[in-house]
Structure formats: structure tokens, C-alpha cells
Design an enzyme around this catalytic site. Structure first.
Site, mmCIF file in Angstrom:
data_model
loop_
_atom_site.group_PDB
_atom_site.id
_atom_site.type_symbol
_atom_site.label_atom_id
_atom_site.label_comp_id
_atom_site.label_asym_id
_atom_site.label_seq_id
_atom_site.Cartn_x
_atom_site.Cartn_y
_atom_site.Cartn_z
ATOM 1 N N LYS A 227 -3.720 -5.162 3.624
ATOM 2 C CA LYS A 227 -4.293 -5.510 4.936
ATOM 3 C C LYS A 227 -5.459 -4.579 5.293
ATOM 4 O O LYS A 227 -6.495 -5.037 5.754
ATOM 5 C CB LYS A 227 -3.228 -5.382 6.052
ATOM 6 C CG LYS A 227 -2.081 -6.351 5.946
ATOM 7 C CD LYS A 227 -1.164 -6.247 7.160
ATOM 8 C CE LYS A 227 -0.446 -4.920 7.299
ATOM 9 N NZ LYS A 227 0.574 -4.642 6.257
ATOM 10 N N ARG B 203 3.787 -6.335 15.256
ATOM 11 C CA ARG B 203 4.826 -6.209 14.239
ATOM 12 C C ARG B 203 6.182 -6.662 14.755
ATOM 13 O O ARG B 203 7.161 -6.619 14.015
ATOM 14 C CB ARG B 203 4.935 -4.753 13.806
ATOM 15 C CG ARG B 203 4.207 -4.413 12.509
ATOM 16 C CD ARG B 203 4.392 -2.933 12.323
ATOM 17 N NE ARG B 203 4.272 -2.402 11.026
ATOM 18 C CZ ARG B 203 3.165 -1.844 10.528
ATOM 19 N NH1 ARG B 203 2.041 -1.878 11.186
ATOM 20 N NH2 ARG B 203 3.195 -1.260 9.362
ATOM 21 N N ARG C 80 -1.110 4.814 -3.747
ATOM 22 C CA ARG C 80 -2.152 4.760 -2.718
ATOM 23 C C ARG C 80 -2.664 6.152 -2.345
ATOM 24 O O ARG C 80 -1.896 7.094 -2.217
ATOM 25 C CB ARG C 80 -1.559 4.069 -1.483
ATOM 26 C CG ARG C 80 -2.472 4.070 -0.279
ATOM 27 C CD ARG C 80 -2.163 2.932 0.613
ATOM 28 N NE ARG C 80 -0.911 3.070 1.353
ATOM 29 C CZ ARG C 80 -0.464 2.159 2.207
ATOM 30 N NH1 ARG C 80 -1.154 1.056 2.408
ATOM 31 N NH2 ARG C 80 0.659 2.347 2.844
HETATM 32 P P1 AMP Z 1 0.721 1.178 8.681
HETATM 33 O O1 AMP Z 1 -0.429 2.124 8.558
HETATM 34 O O2 AMP Z 1 0.309 -0.122 9.269
HETATM 35 O O3 AMP Z 1 1.486 1.034 7.413
HETATM 36 O O4 AMP Z 1 1.743 1.842 9.755
HETATM 37 C C1 AMP Z 1 2.365 3.080 9.490
HETATM 38 C C2 AMP Z 1 3.538 3.297 10.429
HETATM 39 O O5 AMP Z 1 3.062 3.342 11.776
HETATM 40 C C3 AMP Z 1 4.600 2.202 10.427
HETATM 41 O O6 AMP Z 1 5.553 2.368 9.386
HETATM 42 C C4 AMP Z 1 5.217 2.403 11.810
HETATM 43 O O7 AMP Z 1 6.073 3.526 11.844
HETATM 44 C C5 AMP Z 1 3.985 2.714 12.652
HETATM 45 N N1 AMP Z 1 3.358 1.481 13.198
HETATM 46 C C6 AMP Z 1 2.130 0.982 12.892
HETATM 47 N N2 AMP Z 1 1.884 -0.155 13.574
HETATM 48 C C7 AMP Z 1 2.978 -0.382 14.327
HETATM 49 C C8 AMP Z 1 3.364 -1.413 15.234
HETATM 50 N N3 AMP Z 1 2.554 -2.461 15.509
HETATM 51 N N4 AMP Z 1 4.581 -1.312 15.834
HETATM 52 C C9 AMP Z 1 5.409 -0.282 15.577
HETATM 53 N N5 AMP Z 1 5.128 0.705 14.713
HETATM 54 C C10 AMP Z 1 3.926 0.666 14.089
#
Ligand code: AMP
Length: 213
Positions: free
Chosen positions: A12, A87, A126
Site C-alpha cells: 500500500k 482499519r 522491508r
Molecule cells: P502501518 O504502517 O499501516 O503498517 O501501521 C503500523 C501500525 O500503526 C499498525 O500495526 C497499528 O498499530 C497502527 N495503525 C496504523 N493505522 C491504524 C489505524 N487506521 N487504526 C489503528 N491502528 C493503526
């Protein structure tokens, strides 16, 4: 407003950054916003940290407040590419009412799909730049100089939640809490699907096609 969906590690962030360069709408990643909040030592960052390192979702109130503030900035007035938000169905509903207050809406949601064992491999290799959020992969997309960001020259690192245990939790969380959001957008006729298992350029072509249909 565009929503980019899919399991952790599907690509993404990479696709959202390419799309930002192509169509000029800003990439808004709640993960990047939360990581920046942690680095800044803000209250939201401190509260979010323990959830993130465990691979669990940060509470909706925190994330919704963060995204509202971000979407109110002038560069998002024409829209944004949402990466990693919503999410949960509650977040999707909060987004819908937040946008409706400003006569705005989600115009398209694109789901990137991939097999689960492939995402674990992708995430474990990554490398991320903490300064500009660019994403690399040790095998499939290595930086020109090992350990150094091609875009800004800063140091690349592995995210603190990119370990096997947290990845398994993130995948389980995705299935339980985020997959229902797919149905939310499908029922509104807004959802398109793109095979995220292809090369970066092929996925990008599919994504652009999905935005036009
Ligand atoms: P990502 O960078 O999108 O993989 O997000 C890393 C972490 O941030 C996730 O595993 C969650 O702990 C938190 N996080 C990111 N976006 C959200 C969201 N929309 N709702 C809740 N937690 C989030």
C-alpha cells in the site's frame, strides 16, 4: 478521497507514494503519522507505541483525531490517498461523517490482494526511511547504496513492528477488524480489487485502471 486497502505488507505504501507522484493528491498514512508522533514524543505517540509494537490496532479515537487534523490541512483540500485508514468499520463510519460535514466523500476504495505467506516474506525484508517514509526491500527493491535511502540519503532501518510475532498479530488483526471494511465499501459499490502479487509496476497499472472504472 481514495482509500487504499489490503493486508500489512501488500505494498500500500509503495503504491500510494507512486500514486501521489502521478495524480498530485497527498499520501496520508496513519502508520506514518503515528510513527512521526512517537518520534516527536507527543501524547498521541506515547499512547500509540505499545499497541504498534505488539501489532495491535491503536484505539479508534486516537487515529480518528489524528486523521481529522491531517485532512483539515490545506494540501488535502482536493482529496487524499488514504493508506492504512480506515482499519475498522467504526473508523470507516467516522470518516464518512467527517467528510460529509465538508460535502466530501470517499470516491473509490481499492483492495490490494496477496497470499499471506508472501506478505510475511515481504515484511521481513522491508527497510524504511524514518525521515521521508520511503520503503525498500532487501531483495525485490534494494536501495542503490546499502542501508541508505535513495530519496533523501538518510539511514534505512527495519520498523520495530516488522518482526515475525508482531506480523502474525497484525495479520490476525487485519482478518478480524479490517476485512469487514471491505464489505462496507463493496456494499456502497465503491470497491475495486487489484492483484498485489504482481510486480510493482503491474500493480500500479492495475491501480490506475481501478481508479478509472
Ligand atoms: P502501518 O504502517 O499501516 O503498517 O501501521 C503500523 C501500525 O500503526 C499498525 O500495526 C497499528 O498499530 C497502527 N495503525 C496504523 N493505522 C491504524 C489505524 N487506521 N487504526 C489503528 N491502528 C493503526
Amino acid at each position: 478521497m481514495l482509500v487504499l486497502m489490503g493486508p500489512p505488507g501488500v505494498g500500500k505504501g509503495t503504491q500510494a507514494a507512486m500514486l501521489e507522484a502521478e495524480i498530485g493528491l497527498p499520501q496520508v498514512s496513519t502508520g506514518d503519522l503515528l510513527r512521526a508522533a512517537r518520534r516527536d514524543g507527543s501524547d498521541i505517540g506515547a499512547q500509540a507505541g505499545q499497541y504498534m509494537d505488539a501489532g495491535r490496532l491503536v484505539p479508534d479515537e486516537l487515529v480518528v483525531a489524528l486523521i481529522k487534523r491531517r485532512l483539515d490541512l490545506s494540501d488535502a483540500r482536493q482529496g487524499a490517498i488514504l493508506d492504512g485508514f480506515p482499519r475498522t468499520v467504526d473508523q470507516a463510519e467516522a470518516l464518512q461523517s467527517m467528510l460529509a460535514e465538508q460535502n466530501r466523500q470517499v470516491d473509490r476504495a481499492v483492495l490490494l490482494t496477496v497470499k499471506e505467506n508472501a506478505v510475511v516474506r515481504r515484511i521481513l525484508g522491508r527497510l524504511t526511511c524514518a525521515s521521508c517514509n520511503a520503503v525498500f526491500h532487501v531483495e525485490s527493491n534494494p536501495p542503490r547504496v546499502a542501508g541508505t535511502c535513495d530519496s533523501c540519503g538518510d539511514k534505512l532501518e527495519s520498523r520495530s513492528d516488522d518482526n515475525e510475532e508482531a506480523i502474525r498479530t497484525r495479520l490476525a488483526t487485519y482478518r478480524a477488524s479490517t476485512e469487514p471494511v471491505i464489505g462496507f465499501y463493496r456494499s456502497q459499490g465503491l470497491l475495486r480489487e487489484v492483484d498485489g502479487g504482481q510486480t510493482v509496476d503491474e500493480v500500479f497499472q492495475g491501480l490506475q485502471g481501478a481508479l478509472n472504472h
